[in-house]
Design a protein around this motif. Structure first.
Motif, PDB file in Angstrom:
ATOM      1  N   UNK B 132      22.448  58.972  58.816  1.00 29.29           N
ATOM      2  CA  UNK B 132      21.364  58.425  57.971  1.00 29.29           C
ATOM      3  C   UNK B 132      20.044  59.118  58.290  1.00 29.29           C
ATOM      4  N   UNK B 133      19.863  59.502  59.553  1.00 34.19           N
ATOM      5  CA  UNK B 133      18.647  60.215  59.957  1.00 34.19           C
ATOM      6  C   UNK B 133      18.495  61.531  59.184  1.00 34.19           C
ATOM      7  N   UNK B 134      19.618  62.184  58.903  1.00 33.24           N
ATOM      8  CA  UNK B 134      19.593  63.483  58.215  1.00 33.24           C
ATOM      9  C   UNK B 134      19.492  63.351  56.689  1.00 33.24           C
ATOM     10  N   UNK B 136      17.248  62.145  54.451  1.00 34.07           N
ATOM     11  CA  UNK B 136      16.099  62.634  53.669  1.00 34.07           C
ATOM     12  C   UNK B 136      15.964  64.154  53.648  1.00 34.07           C
ATOM     13  N   UNK B 161      13.667  58.456  51.282  1.00 32.02           N
ATOM     14  CA  UNK B 161      13.017  58.430  52.602  1.00 32.02           C
ATOM     15  C   UNK B 161      12.857  56.997  53.098  1.00 32.02           C
ATOM     16  N   UNK B 164      16.267  55.308  53.930  1.00 33.31           N
ATOM     17  CA  UNK B 164      16.849  55.756  55.204  1.00 33.31           C
ATOM     18  C   UNK B 164      16.065  55.197  56.382  1.00 33.31           C
ATOM     19  N   UNK B 165      14.722  55.125  56.240  1.00 33.64           N
ATOM     20  CA  UNK B 165      13.889  54.613  57.322  1.00 33.64           C
ATOM     21  C   UNK B 165      14.266  53.161  57.636  1.00 33.64           C
ATOM     22  N   UNK B 168      17.779  52.919  59.202  1.00 31.35           N
ATOM     23  CA  UNK B 168      17.753  53.326  60.612  1.00 31.35           C
ATOM     24  C   UNK B 168      17.176  52.198  61.467  1.00 31.35           C
TER      25      UNK B 168
END
Lengths: 101, 223
Positions: B132-134, B136, B161, B164-165, B168
């Motif tokens: 999920x970090x990757x 965006x 963005x 995902x933020x 996370x």
């Protein structure tokens, strides 16, 4: 990761990333927000591209830049902005511009 | 976002999960309760949650790619990302389910299955977190059948963005909670985590619809 820290350590590059948070912009649109010479900004773009923080797309004569930040890189950008790392904008690049002038 | 090959690989992982769950439920004395040695009993239907979650994730990833051309350069990074995420997720859940079933069988093996299960769960969460970090970083891809319709080049990446933020942040909270509580209590939090996931999905749809409307208005104003 070293490249990311290097890219985020400069306030000008952080400002570019902040501008790109709003929407993708052409190099000219970004340049309108700064008083730097074009080669200086090109050097900043090169650093951001090398760190894989922006995506560039060439359309005709203009280059459009868009943000390419992972969640962690985004958090690092916010942290660097809050703490204010690298207070003097430009650093070595500013010196290089002065020399070229 | 997943190709046919990845879909088949995921199905090959989901099928044994389903078979194992059904077999274990049928072999239980009381088919409603899964008794665990040195632990609190769990509802037996929790075993079906593993194949259901895997099918949901794989299905959602497959649904997103409908209508998109597989050879498109824009979708290729998404395919690679979805491939590693879906196979890793299904494989991890299969292992986790296996550990839970072996633990419920009360075999005379000198292994702490509770700790193994917990470690596996955390590894799985970290893998999902990295994926999920990757997210965006991937090029904005407009799914054909998405609520809210077209988000455009401005609101699309912004939506991705923010989504995902938040995901996370939720995942970090879940990992921290799993590490903090004793393993016997950790299983009880599953319904709350599922509830939080459902709320996240609902919020995501509502926000997407809102941004879609905003983009539509801005576009019509420009004309």
């Amino acid at each position: 990761m070293n490249l990311v820290f290097k890219a985020l350590s400069d306030p000008t590059r952080r400002r570019i990333l902040q501008l790109l948070r709003e929407r993708p912009m052409t190099a000219g649109e970004i340049a309108a927000h700064f008083n730097f010479a074009k080669p200086t900004l090109s050097a900043h773009f090169a650093v951001l591209r090398e760190a894989d923080l922006v995506h560039s797309e060439k359309a005709g004569t203009s280059v459009t830049y868009s943000l390419k930040l992972s969640v962690l890189e985004d958090a690092l950008l916010s942290f660097a902005e809050t703490v204010g790392i690298g207070a003097r904008p430009g650093g070595k690049l500013k010196l290089a511009t002065r020399r070229s002038k | 976002m997943i190709d046919r090959k990845t879909g088949l690989a995921c199905s090959a992982l989901i099928a044994p999960m389903l078979v194992l769950a059904v077999w274990r439920i049928l072999t239980l004395d009381d088919w409603t309760t899964l008794a665990l040695p040195n632990g609190s009993p769990l509802p037996a239907l929790i075993l079906l949650l593993f194949p259901a979650c895997s099918a949901l994730v794989v299905g959602a990833l497959h649904w997103d790619s409908r209508g998109a051309r597989a050879d498109s350069a824009r979708i290729r990074p998404w395919c690679n990302w979805a491939k590693s995420l879906s196979i890793g997720y299904c494989g991890g859940l299969l292992l986790l389910q296996g550990v839970l079933i072996i633990r419920s069988l009360d075999l005379d093996v000198a292994l702490d299955f509770s700790a193994i299960g917990r470690a596996l769960g955390i590894v799985l969460a970290i893998l999902a977190l990295l994926s999920i970090n990757q997210m965006p970083k991937l090029p904005w891809f407009e799914p054909r059948f998405a609520p809210g319709g077209d988000l455009g080049p401005i609101y699309g990446p912004r939506y991705l963005r923010t989504q995902s933020r938040i995901t996370v942040a939720v995942m970090l909270a879940v990992i921290a909670y799993s590490l903090a509580v004793p393993p016997t209590i950790a299983w009880r939090s599953v319904p709350y985590i599922l509830l939080a996931t459902a709320c996240l999905v609902l919020w995501s749809i509502a926000w997407r619809v809102h941004l879609g409307r905003k983009w539509k208005l801005e576009r019509s104003a420009c004309r």
